[in-house]
Design an enzyme around this catalytic site. Structure first.
Site, PDB file in Angstrom:
ATOM      1  CG  HIS A 189      -5.152  -3.218   0.830  1.00  0.00           C
ATOM      2  ND1 HIS A 189      -4.301  -3.267  -0.246  1.00  0.00           N
ATOM      3  CD2 HIS A 189      -4.887  -2.036   1.452  1.00  0.00           C
ATOM      4  CE1 HIS A 189      -3.566  -2.187  -0.280  1.00  0.00           C
ATOM      5  NE2 HIS A 189      -3.888  -1.424   0.747  1.00  0.00           N
TER       6      HIS A 189
ATOM      7  CB  SER B 243      -0.956  -0.032   1.195  1.00  0.00           C
ATOM      8  OG  SER B 243      -1.989   0.910   1.025  1.00  0.00           O
TER       9      SER B 243
END
Length: 571
Positions: A369, A238
């Site tokens: 994620h 990320s």
């Protein structure tokens, strides 16, 4: 005109020639041949920035370009023609990236000291009367060492248990100690800004990368009793994936870069993000945190005005190891734009004879994620073995999820040059000429089939290769590049047998029962199963005398039977 950084020219040039020369000699020609192993010691440079002495003269302005800029085109308009030219072309890309995207990443400060133990690293820097300190944790694998190490941003990156079980240490790096989030652009905080000022125009990503470089400085000074200075990787997911990507691009001592789901401001091509529905807009990525340099704010509404894009930043990492992991299930992450950048940057790897050193993988089942994914375990182990332990010989692969496929031919109007191994015009004068061929161009998608059970792939295998025939003007040969349960990736090399340029080609091949092409790049095809015909595209119809081009495809079905009846004809 100014020197990019200060370092004796001949020494830096000698380092680059020895590193890339050895690497390309180990790889051999790329046309129609499988990529061979490049030992990590040859793929990684010995200095933070080997182009520091290159003269870089940036024009006052640049024309808008809706497609990806040509990574091989110098600022003076000429194109690189030799592998040795890339050193100073990379310096130009770095300068453009610093000015327009990330802000300046300074080189080594006047003073860097610290300690390395089996549990921690301390870093102390001093520059022009200002000082700062930060630390990082160390978690060693079993064994006696000294160990290679992977710097993990913020506790989120590639699976640390796999890293350790593969024989590498984990360095836990808190990037916020170097550049904090949640601050105003005119009041940035952290070790970097304590040294270079809270109003520095450098964004957090470049500041974090500076911190990684200072950790490597201390490891180098430690004498290699605990950690090896010549075998460092970096990873993050990320926002930390953005940081890992920039760190790997800006420090050539990093042998293996592994960004994960980095999204806008990370690997993803800026121009593609602007057209990818659902991806995080550039204005959002710029304003969410001061990740990007202050200058980038003027490009968020029109990335076509940028003089650089992230496929060129991918090229800055070449020929070193690069393993990009992406998530196609969350639109905000913009995995299609990540694939565009990876495909574009892979052309630099191929031109340097290191096409097997880059892997892109978005063909995953889970949409969580920053999850630990089984699909990535085997390629992670293989990359660590190859680039950090220097014991592996696997070749990189592209496994792009079908729902986020990408076609490089839609994003470029340039061809990949066949760079010579000899000396070019790398003295910083930018007077080279364009190479005349487009050998080994891989146009398009290299799209996977979203299987979710892709562990243990056969990367870089050449089993299933088959000879071909032609009309005398050209011949075509097939090889299986990769295979997995329920599918495989194939490649066909089209070679000009004549003494003059060949204009146009057509390849025929027959797929076995149960095999069907799901994506093809580097050509235009008729049919997906049984008898398939592939014609050249407008970008690769001309093949120089004794030259070659390639096209590739991903197919469903078993790879145990290679496509047969491979023929080539030319008008």
């Amino acid at each position: 005109m100014r020197f990019h950084r200060c370092r004796p020219r001949l020494w830096a040039a000698a380092v680059f020639v020895s590193v890339v020369g050895l690497a390309t000699a180990a790889l051999g020609p790329q046309a129609g041949a499988a990529d061979r192993l490049v030992p990590a010691a040859q793929a990684a440079a010995l200095v933070e920035d080997d182009g520091a002495d290159c003269r870089v003269s940036v024009p006052g302005g640049s024309a808008s370009e809706s497609l990806l800029p040509d990574p091989f085109k110098r600022l003076d308009g000429t194109r690189v023609s030799a592998k040795s030219d890339w050193r100073c072309r990379r310096a130009e890309i770095r300068e453009l990236a610093e000015r327009s995207v990330y802000g300046d990443k300074p080189g080594k400060p006047e003073s860097v000291t610290g300690t390395v133990s089996r549990t921690s690293i301390t870093v102390n820097v001093g520059h022009q009367g200002r000082t700062a300190s930060f630390s990082a944790g160390v978690d060693l694998p079993s064994g006696t060492g000294p160990f290679p190490a992977v710097i993990v941003y913020g506790g989120l990156g590639a699976d640390t248990s796999t890293i350790k079980s593969s024989g590498a240490a984990v360095i836990s790096y808190d990037p916020f100690s170097v550049g904090r989030e949640g601050t105003a652009r005119n009041n940035k905080q952290g070790a970097f800004y304590s040294v270079y000022g809270s109003q520095s125009s450098t964004g957090l990503l470049a500041a974090w990368a500076w911190g990684v470089s200072r950790i490597i400085d201390v490891v180098e000074q430690s004498g290699g009793t605990v950690l090896r200075a010549d075998a460092t990787g970096v990873t993050g997911c990320s926002r930390y994936g953005k940081g890992a990507f920039v760190a790997g691009a800006f420090d050539q001592r990093i042998a293996l870069t592994m960004p994960i789901e980095s999204g806008s401001g990370g690997v993803n091509a800026f121009r593609s993000i602007a057209r990818e529905s659902g991806s995080q807009p550039l204005s959002s990525a710029y304003s969410e945190q001061p990740w990007l340099g202050d200058a980038f704010g003027s490009y968020t509404g029109d990335p076509s005005a940028l003089p650089v894009d992230t496929h060129q930043v991918v090229g800055m990492i070449a020929p070193r190891g690069l393993f990009i992991m992406d998530n196609p299930h969350i639109d905000w992450l913009g995995a299609r734009s990540g694939a565009v950048a990876a495909l574009g940057g892979a052309e630099v790897y191929k031109a340097l004879g290191a096409g097997g050193n880059i892997t892109y993988w978005s063909d995953v089942q889970s949409g969580d994620h920053c999850a630990v994914r089984s699909e990535w375990r085997t390629p992670l182990q293989q990359n660590i073995q190859k680039f950090l332990l220097k014991t592996g010989s696997s070749s990189g692969t592209f496994r792009i999820a079908g729902k986020k496929s990408a076609n490089l031919s839609e994003w470029r109007n340039w061809q990949t040059p066949a760079l010579s191994d000899g000396g070019g015009t790398d003295a910083g004068t930018s007077t080279g000429t364009s190479a005349g061929t487009s050998t080994g161009t891989s146009e398009g998608t290299s799209t996977g089939t979203s299987q979710g059970t892709s562990t243990g792939t056969s990367q870089g295998s050449t089993d299933g290769s088959s000879g071909g025939s032609g009309d005398g003007a050209c011949t075509a040969t097939y090889r299986t590049v990769n295979s997995w349960s329920g599918g495989f990736q194939g490649e066909v090399t089209v070679r000009n047998n004549g003494s003059s340029a060949l204009n146009g080609w057509t390849v025929g091949l027959t797929l076995a029962s149960g095999q069907s092409i799901s994506n093809l790049w580097g050509g235009r095809h008729t049919g997906t199963s049984g008898s398939v015909t592939v014609h050249n595209g407008p970008w690769n119809g001309t093949i120089a005398a004794n030259g070659s081009v390639t096209f590739g495809f991903v197919a469903t079905g078993s790879s145990s039977t290679a496509p047969g009846d491979v023929t080539c004809t030319s008008p």
